[in-house]
Design an enzyme around this catalytic site. Structure first.
Site, PDB file in Angstrom:
ATOM      1  N   ASP A  89     -11.987   0.171   4.827  1.00  0.00           N
ATOM      2  CA  ASP A  89     -12.884  -0.104   5.959  1.00  0.00           C
ATOM      3  C   ASP A  89     -14.341   0.246   5.603  1.00  0.00           C
ATOM      4  OD1 ASP A  89     -11.139   2.682   7.164  1.00  0.00           O
ATOM      5  OD2 ASP A  89     -13.177   2.789   6.392  1.00  0.00           O
ATOM      6  N   ASP A 109      -9.581  -0.555  -3.517  1.00  0.00           N
ATOM      7  CA  ASP A 109      -8.592  -0.760  -2.457  1.00  0.00           C
ATOM      8  C   ASP A 109      -7.681  -1.913  -2.866  1.00  0.00           C
ATOM      9  OD1 ASP A 109      -8.536   0.010   0.909  1.00  0.00           O
ATOM     10  OD2 ASP A 109      -7.237  -1.542   0.062  1.00  0.00           O
ATOM     11  N   ASP A 140      -4.727  -1.910  -7.451  1.00  0.00           N
ATOM     12  CA  ASP A 140      -3.947  -0.715  -7.126  1.00  0.00           C
ATOM     13  C   ASP A 140      -4.655   0.523  -7.685  1.00  0.00           C
ATOM     14  OD1 ASP A 140      -0.387   0.070  -7.383  1.00  0.00           O
ATOM     15  OD2 ASP A 140      -2.104   1.319  -6.860  1.00  0.00           O
ATOM     16  N   ASP A 159      -8.602   7.994   0.162  1.00  0.00           N
ATOM     17  CA  ASP A 159      -8.695   7.636   1.584  1.00  0.00           C
ATOM     18  C   ASP A 159      -7.668   6.540   1.826  1.00  0.00           C
ATOM     19  OD1 ASP A 159     -11.383   6.048   3.562  1.00  0.00           O
ATOM     20  OD2 ASP A 159      -9.345   6.725   4.083  1.00  0.00           O
ATOM     21  N   THR A 161      -3.723   4.992   3.255  1.00  0.00           N
ATOM     22  CA  THR A 161      -2.791   4.976   4.364  1.00  0.00           C
ATOM     23  C   THR A 161      -1.775   6.097   4.158  1.00  0.00           C
ATOM     24  OG1 THR A 161      -1.760   3.233   3.045  1.00  0.00           O
ATOM     25  CG2 THR A 161      -2.943   2.539   5.027  1.00  0.00           C
TER      26      THR A 161
HETATM   27  N1  SAM Z   1      -8.339   6.490   7.463  1.00  0.00           N
HETATM   28  C1  SAM Z   1      -7.055   5.891   7.177  1.00  0.00           C
HETATM   29  C2  SAM Z   1      -5.942   6.902   7.180  1.00  0.00           C
HETATM   30  O1  SAM Z   1      -6.205   8.105   7.015  1.00  0.00           O
HETATM   31  O2  SAM Z   1      -4.795   6.459   7.366  1.00  0.00           O
HETATM   32  C3  SAM Z   1      -7.151   5.182   5.869  1.00  0.00           C
HETATM   33  C4  SAM Z   1      -8.085   4.050   5.987  1.00  0.00           C
HETATM   34  S1  SAM Z   1      -8.125   2.888   4.718  1.00  0.00           S
HETATM   35  C5  SAM Z   1      -8.087   1.448   5.661  1.00  0.00           C
HETATM   36  C6  SAM Z   1      -6.542   2.967   3.961  1.00  0.00           C
HETATM   37  C7  SAM Z   1      -6.524   2.004   2.779  1.00  0.00           C
HETATM   38  O3  SAM Z   1      -5.630   2.435   1.756  1.00  0.00           O
HETATM   39  C8  SAM Z   1      -6.065   0.592   3.153  1.00  0.00           C
HETATM   40  O4  SAM Z   1      -7.180  -0.274   3.128  1.00  0.00           O
HETATM   41  C9  SAM Z   1      -5.020   0.232   2.084  1.00  0.00           C
HETATM   42  O5  SAM Z   1      -5.143  -1.100   1.628  1.00  0.00           O
HETATM   43  C10 SAM Z   1      -5.355   1.247   1.008  1.00  0.00           C
HETATM   44  N2  SAM Z   1      -4.291   1.517   0.027  1.00  0.00           N
HETATM   45  C11 SAM Z   1      -2.994   1.826   0.263  1.00  0.00           C
HETATM   46  N3  SAM Z   1      -2.341   1.998  -0.912  1.00  0.00           N
HETATM   47  C12 SAM Z   1      -3.256   1.800  -1.918  1.00  0.00           C
HETATM   48  C13 SAM Z   1      -3.194   1.834  -3.337  1.00  0.00           C
HETATM   49  N4  SAM Z   1      -2.052   2.113  -4.000  1.00  0.00           N
HETATM   50  N5  SAM Z   1      -4.336   1.590  -4.032  1.00  0.00           N
HETATM   51  C14 SAM Z   1      -5.503   1.301  -3.383  1.00  0.00           C
HETATM   52  N6  SAM Z   1      -5.623   1.249  -2.029  1.00  0.00           N
HETATM   53  C15 SAM Z   1      -4.498   1.491  -1.312  1.00  0.00           C
END
Ligand code: SAM
Length: 280
Positions: A89, A109, A140, A159, A161
């Site tokens: 985000d 991301d 990834d 940061d 999920t």
């Molecule tokens: N503030 C949120 C929380 O604490 O749940 C997180 C916000 S951010 C939108 C979370 C991001 O992690 C998502 O955009 C998702 O695509 C990303 N994400 C999940 N697994 C990932 C990975 N292995 N590598 C890179 N990004 C990843």
């Protein structure tokens, strides 16, 4: 489509739920990785959810984005190279770029669609995306860190999920070992570590894995985050060297925040009694 009812995130594992009154569903899609939804809410502005979990709202995201960035940046002696794993985000990216001594921020991301939706529905979080110091990559984060060279980064911000789906591997020893290997000697990792009230066992497992991976200093921070389960969130900082809070630099900061300041920094690092007992 006008819906005058509630968005509710139910968490069966913790027997909790959180609701926001919504006025409209603005967007929904299944990306290659996740189910993404955007709502307009009655009192919290826009809301993004991923796989049914609240991610970011216009009204309260500042708590999280400020606390995922400024404490760690002011605990590092001179952070220049920063990676954000996740953060799609772009709110954390915006906070990191407020630090003038930061020279390069790479945001990695896995899901480009999160950022493209943030650009439309949360433009204020994306206002720094064109900063020449910023690079956005859509791969990834686990692989990015695995393939990184030694001493290639000063601060890694995870940061992500929750530890399920594509993010699961970001909460384990193998990933932490790769972080230890590519961080500078005075480098540090900060990772969103869920709620100490609801997820104490997970935080314990994260801290154990961080120690086994070679991080000798751990510090969990606590802060409010209304839209996340329990409304009380945490971030865990792990480093190879002892860290000193650059309090004077923090007090002399020239950029605005809504929550973070030197007092909040000290408050966030104070350890609740149950937490001290759990990890003494
Ligand atoms: N503030 C949120 C929380 O604490 O749940 C997180 C916000 S951010 C939108 C979370 C991001 O992690 C998502 O955009 C998702 O695509 C990303 N994400 C999940 N697994 C990932 C990975 N292995 N590598 C890179 N990004 C990843």
């Amino acid at each position: 489509m006008n819906l005058s009812h509630w968005f509710t995130e139910e968490v069966a594992a913790t027997g909790t739920a959180f609701s926001l009154k919504i006025t409209q569903k603005l967007h929904e899609e299944h990306s290659d990785f996740q189910h993404l939804e955007i709502y307009d809410t009655q009192t919290f502005g826009k809301l993004m959810t991923i796989d049914g979990c609240t991610m970011v709202s216009t009204r309260d995201n500042f708590f999280y984005h400020e606390m995922m960035s400024h404490p760690a940046l002011f605990l590092h002696p001179n952070p220049k190279r920063v990676w954000i794993i996740g953060g799609g985000d772009c709110g954390t990216l915006r906070e990191v770029l407020k630090h003038p001594n930061v020279e390069q921020v790479v945001q990695i991301d896995i899901d480009e669609r999160v950022t493209r939706l943030a650009e439309v529905y949360f433009p204020e979080l994306c206002e720094s995306n064109k900063d020449p110091r910023a690079q956005l990559k859509f791969i990834d984060g686990i692989k990015w860190v695995k393939d990184a060279l030694p001493n290639s980064v000063d601060l890694i911000i995870v940061d992500s999920t929750d530890p399920v789906g594509p993010a699961e591997g970001l909460f384990g020893e193998r990933f932490y070992r790769d972080c230890v290997a590519c961080l500078s000697d005075d480098g540090l990792l900060v990772q969103q570590s869920e709620s100490a009230l609801l997820h104490l066992k997970l935080i314990g497992e994260m801290r154990e894995a961080m120690k086994k991976s070679g991080f000798s200093h751990l510090q969990t921070l606590f802060f409010p985050q209304c839209i996340y389960p329990s409304g009380w969130w945490s971030a865990t900082i792990a480093s190879k060297a002892a860290l000193t809070f650059r309090q004077q630099d923090c007090e002399a900061k020239t950029f605005d925040t809504l929550y973070y300041n030197a007092d909040i920094h000290h408050a966030a690092t104070a350890q609740p009694e149950f937490f001290k007992k759990a990890f003494a």
